[in-house]
Write a protein that holds these residues in place. Structure first.
Motif, PDB file in Angstrom:
ATOM      1  N   ALA A   3       8.483  14.728  -9.375  1.00 25.80           N
ATOM      2  CA  ALA A   3       8.443  13.728 -11.588  1.00 25.80           C
ATOM      3  C   ALA A   3       8.667  11.909 -10.997  1.00 25.80           C
ATOM      4  O   ALA A   3       8.212  11.252 -11.689  1.00 25.80           O
ATOM      5  N   LYS A   4       8.482  11.493  -9.383  1.00 23.59           N
ATOM      6  CA  LYS A   4       8.287  10.266  -9.745  1.00 23.59           C
ATOM      7  C   LYS A   4       7.522   9.383  -9.193  1.00 23.59           C
ATOM      8  O   LYS A   4       7.387   9.017  -8.185  1.00 23.59           O
ATOM      9  N   ALA A   5       6.171  10.784  -9.291  1.00 20.32           N
ATOM     10  CA  ALA A   5       5.201  10.548  -8.330  1.00 20.32           C
ATOM     11  C   ALA A   5       4.988   8.621  -9.072  1.00 20.32           C
ATOM     12  O   ALA A   5       5.089   8.860 -10.144  1.00 20.32           O
ATOM     13  N   PRO A   6       4.264   8.191  -7.970  1.00 22.54           N
ATOM     14  CA  PRO A   6       3.891   6.173  -8.244  1.00 22.54           C
ATOM     15  C   PRO A   6       2.961   6.204  -9.184  1.00 22.54           C
ATOM     16  O   PRO A   6       1.832   7.316  -9.188  1.00 22.54           O
ATOM     17  N   PRO A   7       3.092   5.714 -10.051  1.00 27.02           N
ATOM     18  CA  PRO A   7       2.028   5.137 -11.075  1.00 27.02           C
ATOM     19  C   PRO A   7       0.776   4.686 -10.609  1.00 27.02           C
ATOM     20  O   PRO A   7       0.357   4.633  -8.993  1.00 27.02           O
ATOM     21  N   GLY A   8      -0.607   4.742 -11.123  1.00 22.01           N
ATOM     22  CA  GLY A   8      -1.608   4.053 -10.863  1.00 22.01           C
ATOM     23  C   GLY A   8      -1.825   3.161 -10.054  1.00 22.01           C
ATOM     24  O   GLY A   8      -2.444   2.609  -8.572  1.00 22.01           O
ATOM     25  N   CYS A   9      -1.571   2.061 -10.986  1.00 22.96           N
ATOM     26  CA  CYS A   9      -0.830   0.747 -10.590  1.00 22.96           C
ATOM     27  C   CYS A   9       0.676  -0.067 -10.397  1.00 22.96           C
ATOM     28  O   CYS A   9       1.414   0.748 -10.801  1.00 22.96           O
ATOM     29  N   LEU A  10       0.758  -1.126  -9.821  1.00 25.69           N
ATOM     30  CA  LEU A  10       2.114  -1.247  -9.513  1.00 25.69           C
ATOM     31  C   LEU A  10       2.686  -2.017 -10.718  1.00 25.69           C
ATOM     32  O   LEU A  10       1.927  -2.823 -10.104  1.00 25.69           O
ATOM     33  N   THR A  11       3.790  -2.472 -11.175  1.00 25.58           N
ATOM     34  CA  THR A  11       4.235  -3.587 -11.743  1.00 25.58           C
ATOM     35  C   THR A  11       4.977  -4.321 -10.881  1.00 25.58           C
ATOM     36  O   THR A  11       5.133  -4.107 -10.159  1.00 25.58           O
ATOM     37  N   PRO A  12       4.790  -5.866 -11.824  1.00 25.95           N
ATOM     38  CA  PRO A  12       5.741  -6.697 -11.282  1.00 25.95           C
ATOM     39  C   PRO A  12       6.674  -5.979 -10.751  1.00 25.95           C
ATOM     40  O   PRO A  12       7.385  -7.287  -9.965  1.00 25.95           O
ATOM     41  N   GLU A  13       7.323  -5.300 -11.492  1.00 20.42           N
ATOM     42  CA  GLU A  13       9.034  -5.399 -10.927  1.00 20.42           C
ATOM     43  C   GLU A  13       8.962  -4.204 -10.249  1.00 20.42           C
ATOM     44  O   GLU A  13      10.045  -3.679  -9.583  1.00 20.42           O
ATOM     45  N   ALA A  66       1.313  -1.022  -0.063  1.00 20.76           N
ATOM     46  CA  ALA A  66      -0.036   0.383   0.147  1.00 20.76           C
ATOM     47  C   ALA A  66       1.457   0.892   0.136  1.00 20.76           C
ATOM     48  O   ALA A  66       0.932   1.841  -0.458  1.00 20.76           O
ATOM     49  N   CYS A  67       1.843   1.285   0.657  1.00 18.30           N
ATOM     50  CA  CYS A  67       3.253   2.441   0.856  1.00 18.30           C
ATOM     51  C   CYS A  67       3.944   2.843  -0.211  1.00 18.30           C
ATOM     52  O   CYS A  67       3.748   3.486  -0.843  1.00 18.30           O
ATOM     53  N   CYS A  68       4.337   1.675  -0.951  1.00 25.27           N
ATOM     54  CA  CYS A  68       4.138   1.867  -2.848  1.00 25.27           C
ATOM     55  C   CYS A  68       3.703   2.363  -3.470  1.00 25.27           C
ATOM     56  O   CYS A  68       3.838   2.757  -4.573  1.00 25.27           O
ATOM     57  N   ALA A  88      12.296  -7.400  -1.761  1.00 25.23           N
ATOM     58  CA  ALA A  88      12.410  -7.806  -3.561  1.00 25.23           C
ATOM     59  C   ALA A  88      10.993  -7.485  -4.115  1.00 25.23           C
ATOM     60  O   ALA A  88       9.946  -7.417  -3.518  1.00 25.23           O
ATOM     61  N   SER A  89      11.090  -7.358  -5.143  1.00 28.56           N
ATOM     62  CA  SER A  89       9.996  -7.285  -6.130  1.00 28.56           C
ATOM     63  C   SER A  89       9.822  -8.312  -6.531  1.00 28.56           C
ATOM     64  O   SER A  89       9.594  -9.257  -7.014  1.00 28.56           O
ATOM     65  N   VAL A  90       7.897  -8.998  -7.079  1.00 26.23           N
ATOM     66  CA  VAL A  90       7.795 -10.494  -7.660  1.00 26.23           C
ATOM     67  C   VAL A  90       7.961 -10.698  -8.022  1.00 26.23           C
ATOM     68  O   VAL A  90       8.716 -11.892  -8.056  1.00 26.23           O
ATOM     69  N   SER A  91       8.770 -10.007  -9.639  1.00 27.10           N
ATOM     70  CA  SER A  91       9.735 -10.053 -10.419  1.00 27.10           C
ATOM     71  C   SER A  91      10.184 -11.207 -10.355  1.00 27.10           C
ATOM     72  O   SER A  91      11.121 -12.103 -11.038  1.00 27.10           O
ATOM     73  N   THR A 147      19.207 -13.209 -16.636  1.00 29.10           N
ATOM     74  CA  THR A 147      20.049 -12.099 -17.295  1.00 29.10           C
ATOM     75  C   THR A 147      18.584 -11.737 -18.400  1.00 29.10           C
ATOM     76  O   THR A 147      18.644 -11.527 -18.955  1.00 29.10           O
ATOM     77  N   ALA A 148      17.875 -12.761 -17.929  1.00 31.42           N
ATOM     78  CA  ALA A 148      16.190 -12.669 -19.597  1.00 31.42           C
ATOM     79  C   ALA A 148      15.677 -11.109 -18.583  1.00 31.42           C
ATOM     80  O   ALA A 148      15.242 -10.509 -17.885  1.00 31.42           O
ATOM     81  N   GLN A 149      15.155 -10.359 -19.594  1.00 30.90           N
ATOM     82  CA  GLN A 149      14.522  -9.090 -19.466  1.00 30.90           C
ATOM     83  C   GLN A 149      13.571  -9.678 -19.725  1.00 30.90           C
ATOM     84  O   GLN A 149      12.508 -10.690 -20.176  1.00 30.90           O
ATOM     85  N   VAL A 150      12.891  -9.490 -17.671  1.00 30.16           N
ATOM     86  CA  VAL A 150      11.565  -9.435 -18.032  1.00 30.16           C
ATOM     87  C   VAL A 150       9.767  -8.941 -19.062  1.00 30.16           C
ATOM     88  O   VAL A 150      10.349  -7.597 -18.803  1.00 30.16           O
TER      89      VAL A 150
END
Length: 621
Positions: free
Chosen positions: A264-274, A185-187, A292-295, A618-621
């Motif tokens: 300028a770094k305001a959070p997006p409306g919803c968080l991505t897995p990263e 919720a904080c993030c 750590a992030s979900v991804s 090393t795979a890109q998410v």
């Protein structure tokens, strides 16, 4: 790029409106909704403005800079938008040569000096109370008070041109079962400013007593709840003091200017897995959680699944415990100094008796820890010191390792001897190492002996390095990881009941010494490779990276070249096996001197495993 405010009116009317209280625009708040955002104010001489701007940019977690004025051009918030003002109450602290010399309700008497000063607006719009509500938790404002406690830490901000100060944090106690929900919720609400910088024991931040905040009122942490800490813009007060300028001003804690400026770094409306965080408990003494992030977490779980195959059909599937690789790598990421042990003298009738499983995985982990600039050493049996010294020297010569590392031995003798080895001057308050790792290291069984997989007693070849793992259990701040593939390796005491039930000869050979984390792999080398890969994933994870550096200082770019070069590779591990063959080290199952580990040929099974681990890493998410 600096965000310079071009202001709606010039001195003196603008200053009078903003800070002289003719039409007060300053409010004491702990949270606000609506379009206007609260910001704390720092006013410094023009000559210091560029340095302070760069100081804020280097420490964006506690000091999110929304903008700054130009001398004689002061921005006003929209008129009539402010309520609940505190007419006549102190709103600013005055600093002279680094010392706070008083509080002021207005700055009217300094209007001439202000003409050559710059105002900085630092965002403090993240509402912890709103996040608590979103997570289904009651608000925790101190009874009758609007300003919750803030604490000075021993975490240094990145210094710049005379600006230097410790990080200041706020704290709230949170029930254990609500931690992850609150952090998410904080993030979601606060972005980088909403992400905690620490979860757990306050002393890990250098905070001795929660009952004695530097600012505001103390928060009590009830039994069964966990203290959670966030970066605070009050860090700016230490910065103002540190520059020792003849005159400066700053908002009093809890007093803010209302502005329509946006981060300028305001959070997006919803968080991505990263950006969605997971919270993991990694230590009980001292209490410590990591995030750590979900991804990133999912990638590490994939590594754990890959290395968990059982090419020897030993039954290791029964030993697997979920997220042990993830928790071990999280703990290692926080470590400052790591001690690694390896060596399983299964070939007791040969010289050397060691096998090819263990040293390559240990060296692969050492290489990555070196890239992370951690202190690292290896500890081995005294009879095998010359062998491991030559292996390390050859690894450096062939480019597998960056530099030489200490090779240590331990002969044991007593509990006191183990503590003296692990701690500076034998003092458990100052451990020399904060994480121990065993990779394919012979482990002591319940009867005090050491056994290979064929139930042969090899105690005469093994030094009591197990005692260090036992002693570490009683020394706060030292964690441990065991990597094994058969249950008779050091650290596998954590799964000893499963070893006794499901592994051949398990009732005799099972290691009785437990590590905090038990990483199970089809071949122990794979566990060493996977730990190195997991650390790469964590250090490339923005969520975890910010948590590690406590939101101060610059972050390194994901996929940093030094980290990529330090990852395990088929070429490097082929070199390592070549070094072992040169020193007549034998395969664990077949007993031959050749390019194989545990009877499995390198150029098929092991090379494919290494490449698969690196590809996933090393795979890109």
């Amino acid at each position: 790029m600096p965000f310079t405010l071009h202001l709606r009116s010039r001195l003196p009317s603008a200053i009078r409106s903003l800070i002289l209280q003719k039409k007060p625009n300053i409010r004491n708040i702990s949270s606000m909704a609506g379009e206007l955002r609260p910001a704390s104010l720092v006013v410094l001489p023009r000559s210091l403005a560029p340095a302070f701007e760069r100081f804020c940019q280097a420490n964006t977690g506690p000091l999110p800079l929304l903008g700054q004025s130009e001398p004689e051009k002061w921005m006003l918030p929209p008129q009539g938008a402010i309520s609940e003002t505190r007419m006549g109450h102190p709103q600013f602290w005055k600093y002279e040569f680094g010392a706070c010399t008083g509080s002021l309700a207005s700055l009217e008497q300094y209007s001439e000096q202000l003409k050559d000063m710059v105002a900085f607006f630092l965002g403090c719009s993240f509402s912890l109370e709103e996040a608590l509500e979103k997570a289904g938790l009651p608000r925790r404002d101190p009874a009758g008070h609007s300003q919750a406690g803030a604490y000075k830490t021993t975490v240094p901000c990145v210094t710049h041109a005379g600006f230097c100060c410790p990080l200041v944090v706020t704290m709230r106690p949170i029930p254990k079962d609500k931690l992850e929900g609150l952090v998410r919720a904080c993030c979601s609400l606060g972005g980088e400013q909403g992400q905690p910088v620490h979860i757990g024991d306050p002393e890990l931040l250098g905070i001795k007593e929660l009952s004695k905040p530097a600012y505001g009122y103390a928060m009590v942490c009830p039994p069964g709840e966990v203290p959670v800490f966030w970066p605070s813009p009050l860090t700016s007060l230490g910065a103002v003091s540190s520059c020792e300028t003849p005159l400066a001003f700053a908002s009093i804690p809890g007093c803010t200017v209302m502005t329509d400026l946006k981060d300028a770094k305001a959070p997006p409306g919803c968080l991505t897995p990263e950006r969605i965080p997971e919270v993991h408990h990694i230590s009980q003494d001292p209490l410590h959680y990591s995030i750590a992030s979900v991804s990133a977490s999912q990638k590490i779980r994939e590594l754990e699944s890959i290395i968990g195959i059982d090419p020897g059909n030993r039954g290791i599937g029964h030993l697997l415990c979920k997220d042990e690789l993830l928790k071990a790598s999280l703990s290692l990421s926080h470590a400052r100094s790591v001690l690694i042990t390896t060596g399983f003298p299964t070939h007791f009738n040969h010289e050397p008796p060691e096998e090819t499983d263990g040293p390559p995985g240990a060296i692969a982990l050492v290489a990555f820890l070196q890239a992370l600039e951690k202190e690292v050493a290896i500890i081995v049996d005294q009879r095998a010191w010359n062998l491991h010294q030559k292996i390390v020297e050859d690894a450096v010569e062939q480019g597998v390792l960056k530099t030489q590392i200490p090779i240590l031995t331990y002969q044991g003798g007593s509990v006191e001897a183990a503590q003296a080895f692990l701690c500076k001057d034998g003092d458990p308050q100052t451990p020399r190492f904060d994480h121990l790792v065993a990779i394919e290291r012979a482990g002591r069984a319940a009867d005090g002996n050491y056994y290979n997989a064929r139930k042969m007693n090899i105690k005469h070849l093994v030094d009591p390095i197990d005692d260090l793992f036992l002693a570490a259990k009683k020394i706060p701040g030292i964690s441990s990881t065991g990597v094994g593939d058969g249950g008779n390796e050091l650290g596998m005491g954590k799964v000893k009941e499963a070893v006794r039930r499901h592994i051949r000869h398990g009732d005799v050979i099972a290691c009785d010494v437990e590590a905090d984390f038990a990483v199970i792999a089809g071949v122990s080398n794979w566990g060493g490779y996977a730990l190195a890969c997991a650390l790469y994933i964590l250090y490339s994870c923005a969520v975890h990276s910010q948590y590690l550096r406590k939101a101060v200082g610059p972050s390194r770019a994901p996929g940093d070249q030094a980290w990529t070069q330090a990852l395990p590779s088929v070429i490097k591990e082929e070199k390592m096996l070549g070094i072992l063959v040169q020193h007549k080290v034998r395969s664990g199952v077949s007993g031959i001197v050749g390019m194989e580990v545990d009877g499995l040929p390198f150029h098929n099974t092991h090379a494919e495993m290494i490449q698969k681990l690196v590809d996933v890493t090393t795979a890109q998410v």
